[in-house]
Design a protein around this motif. Sequence first.
Motif, PDB file in Angstrom:
ATOM      1  N   UNK A 171      25.039  56.456  14.326  1.00 40.39           N
ATOM      2  CA  UNK A 171      23.966  56.768  13.818  1.00 40.39           C
ATOM      3  C   UNK A 171      23.626  56.693  12.223  1.00 40.39           C
ATOM      4  N   UNK A 175      20.021  55.327  10.742  1.00 38.74           N
ATOM      5  CA  UNK A 175      18.670  56.378   9.920  1.00 38.74           C
ATOM      6  C   UNK A 175      18.164  54.697   9.156  1.00 38.74           C
ATOM      7  N   UNK A 180      15.099  47.686  11.945  1.00 40.65           N
ATOM      8  CA  UNK A 180      13.999  48.233  13.948  1.00 40.65           C
ATOM      9  C   UNK A 180      15.076  48.048  14.786  1.00 40.65           C
ATOM     10  N   UNK A 181      16.421  49.003  14.875  1.00 41.73           N
ATOM     11  CA  UNK A 181      17.363  49.273  15.448  1.00 41.73           C
ATOM     12  C   UNK A 181      16.757  50.399  16.846  1.00 41.73           C
ATOM     13  N   UNK A 182      16.926  49.202  17.639  1.00 44.59           N
ATOM     14  CA  UNK A 182      17.075  49.810  18.922  1.00 44.59           C
ATOM     15  C   UNK A 182      18.455  50.563  19.885  1.00 44.59           C
ATOM     16  N   UNK A 183      17.489  52.094  20.506  1.00 45.02           N
ATOM     17  CA  UNK A 183      18.859  52.304  21.013  1.00 45.02           C
ATOM     18  C   UNK A 183      18.556  53.333  22.215  1.00 45.02           C
ATOM     19  N   UNK A 184      19.247  53.797  22.555  1.00 44.24           N
ATOM     20  CA  UNK A 184      19.492  54.277  23.639  1.00 44.24           C
ATOM     21  C   UNK A 184      20.791  55.701  24.527  1.00 44.24           C
ATOM     22  N   UNK A 185      20.362  56.662  24.143  1.00 47.40           N
ATOM     23  CA  UNK A 185      21.521  57.153  24.743  1.00 47.40           C
ATOM     24  C   UNK A 185      21.162  58.136  25.609  1.00 47.40           C
ATOM     25  N   UNK A 186      21.342  57.568  26.721  1.00 45.05           N
ATOM     26  CA  UNK A 186      20.732  58.656  28.542  1.00 45.05           C
ATOM     27  C   UNK A 186      22.216  59.298  28.970  1.00 45.05           C
ATOM     28  N   UNK A 187      21.803  60.287  28.790  1.00 46.60           N
ATOM     29  CA  UNK A 187      22.855  61.563  29.573  1.00 46.60           C
ATOM     30  C   UNK A 187      22.642  61.436  31.506  1.00 46.60           C
ATOM     31  N   UNK A 191      28.852  65.058  35.947  1.00 45.27           N
ATOM     32  CA  UNK A 191      29.286  65.419  34.837  1.00 45.27           C
ATOM     33  C   UNK A 191      30.821  66.147  35.507  1.00 45.27           C
ATOM     34  N   UNK A 283      32.240  68.360  31.213  1.00 44.11           N
ATOM     35  CA  UNK A 283      31.668  67.070  30.051  1.00 44.11           C
ATOM     36  C   UNK A 283      31.310  65.894  30.824  1.00 44.11           C
ATOM     37  N   UNK A 284      30.342  65.971  29.816  1.00 48.08           N
ATOM     38  CA  UNK A 284      29.137  64.984  30.064  1.00 48.08           C
ATOM     39  C   UNK A 284      29.638  63.157  29.629  1.00 48.08           C
TER      40      UNK A 284
ATOM     41  N   UNK B 171      14.439  64.040  15.625  1.00 46.92           N
ATOM     42  CA  UNK B 171      15.819  63.519  15.192  1.00 46.92           C
ATOM     43  C   UNK B 171      16.670  65.399  14.943  1.00 46.92           C
ATOM     44  N   UNK B 180      22.397  67.602  25.638  1.00 42.20           N
ATOM     45  CA  UNK B 180      21.749  67.040  26.175  1.00 42.20           C
ATOM     46  C   UNK B 180      21.230  66.297  26.589  1.00 42.20           C
ATOM     47  N   UNK B 182      18.963  63.185  26.168  1.00 44.76           N
ATOM     48  CA  UNK B 182      18.986  61.735  26.694  1.00 44.76           C
ATOM     49  C   UNK B 182      17.571  61.369  25.858  1.00 44.76           C
ATOM     50  N   UNK B 183      17.317  60.374  25.089  1.00 44.59           N
ATOM     51  CA  UNK B 183      17.117  59.634  24.087  1.00 44.59           C
ATOM     52  C   UNK B 183      16.838  58.041  24.411  1.00 44.59           C
ATOM     53  N   UNK B 184      15.579  57.521  23.887  1.00 46.67           N
ATOM     54  CA  UNK B 184      15.907  55.684  23.739  1.00 46.67           C
ATOM     55  C   UNK B 184      14.089  55.443  22.555  1.00 46.67           C
ATOM     56  N   UNK B 185      14.541  54.812  21.613  1.00 43.54           N
ATOM     57  CA  UNK B 185      13.592  54.106  20.679  1.00 43.54           C
ATOM     58  C   UNK B 185      13.746  52.515  20.896  1.00 43.54           C
ATOM     59  N   UNK B 186      13.211  51.727  21.997  1.00 42.89           N
ATOM     60  CA  UNK B 186      12.723  50.216  21.744  1.00 42.89           C
ATOM     61  C   UNK B 186      11.672  49.891  20.488  1.00 42.89           C
ATOM     62  N   UNK B 187      12.339  48.871  20.180  1.00 43.98           N
ATOM     63  CA  UNK B 187      11.178  48.495  19.174  1.00 43.98           C
ATOM     64  C   UNK B 187      10.912  46.943  20.347  1.00 43.98           C
TER      65      UNK B 187
END
Lengths: 454, 454
Positions: A171, A175, A180-187, A191, A283-284, B171, B180, B182-187
Amino acid sequence: MSAKPNIAINGAGPVGALLALMLAKRGYAIDLFESRPDSRQTNIYQGKSINLALSDRGWKALNAVGIDQEIRDNAIPMYRRVMHDLAGNLTTQPYGQEGQAIWSVSRSGINEQLITLAEQQDKVRVHFSHRLTQYNFDNNTALYLNDANQQINHQTDIMFGADGAFSKVRRLMQELPKQRISYSLQYMPTSYIELSIPAGENGEHQLDKNALHIWPRKDFMLIALSNPDGSFTCTLFMDLEGPLSFSSLQDKSQVSDFFHQYFADAMGLLENPVEQFMAKAAAPLCLVHIYPWVVNDAVALIGDAAHAMVPFYGQGMNCGFEDCRVLAELVDQYEDNWPEILAAYQLERKENGDAIIELAKRNFTEMSDKAGDANFLLRKKIEAEFQRRHPELWVPLYSMVTFSPDIPYKTALSVGDIQNDIMDQIMAMPNIHECWQDDGVYRHLFALANQRLS
Amino acid sequence: MSAKPNIAINGAGPVGALLALMLAKRGYAIDLFESRPDSRQTNIYQGKSINLALSDRGWKALNAVGIDQEIRDNAIPMYRRVMHDLAGNLTTQPYGQEGQAIWSVSRSGINEQLITLAEQQDKVRVHFSHRLTQYNFDNNTALYLNDANQQINHQTDIMFGADGAFSKVRRLMQELPKQRISYSLQYMPTSYIELSIPAGENGEHQLDKNALHIWPRKDFMLIALSNPDGSFTCTLFMDLEGPLSFSSLQDKSQVSDFFHQYFADAMGLLENPVEQFMAKAAAPLCLVHIYPWVVNDAVALIGDAAHAMVPFYGQGMNCGFEDCRVLAELVDQYEDNWPEILAAYQLERKENGDAIIELAKRNFTEMSDKAGDANFLLRKKIEAEFQRRHPELWVPLYSMVTFSPDIPYKTALSVGDIQNDIMDQIMAMPNIHECWQDDGVYRHLFALANQRLS
């Protein structure tokens, strides 16, 4: 660099602890930070209590540092799946060839064992109850808050984030401007809650302890893994929302009806499942993708922090341990040149992390739906027989992932897709349920496999 | 709620300003916050200066609030694409049927115009130079820092994040435990810089001003959109890294060679392209997916904050304006019941946001590679002719997205995929380049379309 760089690791879960041990054995001074107190002293383990299935990738990593036997002493081999249908009938499916097993270990047990082993190294200092709050990426200084609310600055050369699916190091990395950090968190919709089957009156296991038990119910499932004390740790996986879900089951009679309808043969064994269900918050489960894994040649992610996955392939910890083993090999190969080590580590592991995330996601359907299906079981039998006849040409996908640590996950994924095409053709052969042992089936399979896989 | 809730909007870009205007006209008191100073006073517009192509979804939203004519006064219709090949030959392709156009507007121009229109509403207060730093989701209180470094608390009932692809509201939402999200940022590998073609000696446009100009070079491209002052705003899209990329072109002679090789016919027009290329940092392009868009029935995302996309379909602002129009219609429909309004807004818009993100991503290839291709141009001609013959059965994908605001993006995406299958079959007909005007082609196309699309 004139001297070996100092290394900090944030997170003393199984992956962080193993990484500390491996790097300490290579002469590095390690500071291992953990936000939670030491569970060996508090007797309260606050990490996830879910049981884990250790398999060959994990063993290979533990073997590389010489501690596999000590871990195996507390593990129980599971040679097969046992599926429990609605009527309580059991179906058995071996996980691999004769003697191949996945191993049930308690997360707290293996975690505490690894921390103790790491601590025995002169160069490892473990700091419990230290919570990372800030990180200065310009001079690699971490700011920790301890349980006395004191601020501790820790300057390091290399920092690993081994702090899990909700990694703080990650995290803080995100910041950073201009990286240029590509990031994905998918729930996931699915559960889980944990339940338990206690030991029998004489401390015996009440189900076959050498099997992983599954109650596959298509959109949801219950599983049970054995513990050395005679109990089983069970997990109920189900959607959080929807017509039949954690949210839809609100009052006690609904929950009781649900358990009796779907898990009748487990009701005499489970410890207060209805009360447990009512009392626990589901829990997720989530998937994490991020790229890059390494910034400034100095801060790197490892384990779930880099590639959190769902638990349906039993590979989360195995993949994290493999991260450690590969990293350690690269340390040897690049002789302490950390920019090269970290670049090679990211190149090698990122694609494999993506592959096992994808495989684990797909495996929910295999466990919860197909596991009870006659076509699926026959398919597995044909694959096993073909592997016996042509081991050089065919290792089933499950075996590639679980028992073949020399096959990268990404290879398993791509070869598995081709195998799947081929097996669709085999299963479409007329009367396959009757003729599956005929040589003709294996000649046809050989021709297809030889063309596409050799 | 007894009275109309107070509404805060973070971000006074085009979407935030239009939203303020639409909601103020429905009687809501609006506080519109913008981190940047007022560009109408500073004469320095710090938002993205890229030109925008306003099309029918945008016009429909502007029309709904009665300001389409005022905006159109400063816009230039572009009826066609003009492709410039390596030798400087031009190929023209109309965007739609006779008279249909997309409209070139300057982002700063339309933004300032919308803010002025919003400010003319009694109930709108605009706060420039206010940077959001914290948000208390329990009592809907935002903490702002102004340009005098003063902290300002602002309590509201409803908060919209209209603060763009790197939204601060988003953010802060993501940090919420237990939501919960879900989030994605893709360059994307592709980045861009802006260049310019100045007006001619007598203030005239040096290229056809009623066209969008493209220099398609497969892995990269240059585009130009006209401005009312006779100039063109140009954008060079190219990979950041790789064999031919922003990173690979390091010294002045390399850059000069690159421009002369690939954009020879533009070299007499562009204003110091080599110096500009050397001086500017390539800006990133990214995709954002997030779900949910709404938390606590009170905080919602809109525009790029909810669904940032690449600019290759010219739909980013149009989609954001459509978000505003749909939301306003839901305000009318649900009569100020904000939990229902926001739930319906999210349900209606999330899938459409995902669809246009996907369509925009795919369109890079259409613009940069296929746009110059004879097969592609023929395909477009056949589609246009078939649309003329059977408008009830066939609206080409580009027209669905651009000129058909009553067709949701998600429908355009799914119908477009079927059309693509059908056109693959038509293009595989023997001698299609010779016989494409024959009735038989259109009878075959009718049979296919009638079967799968009616």
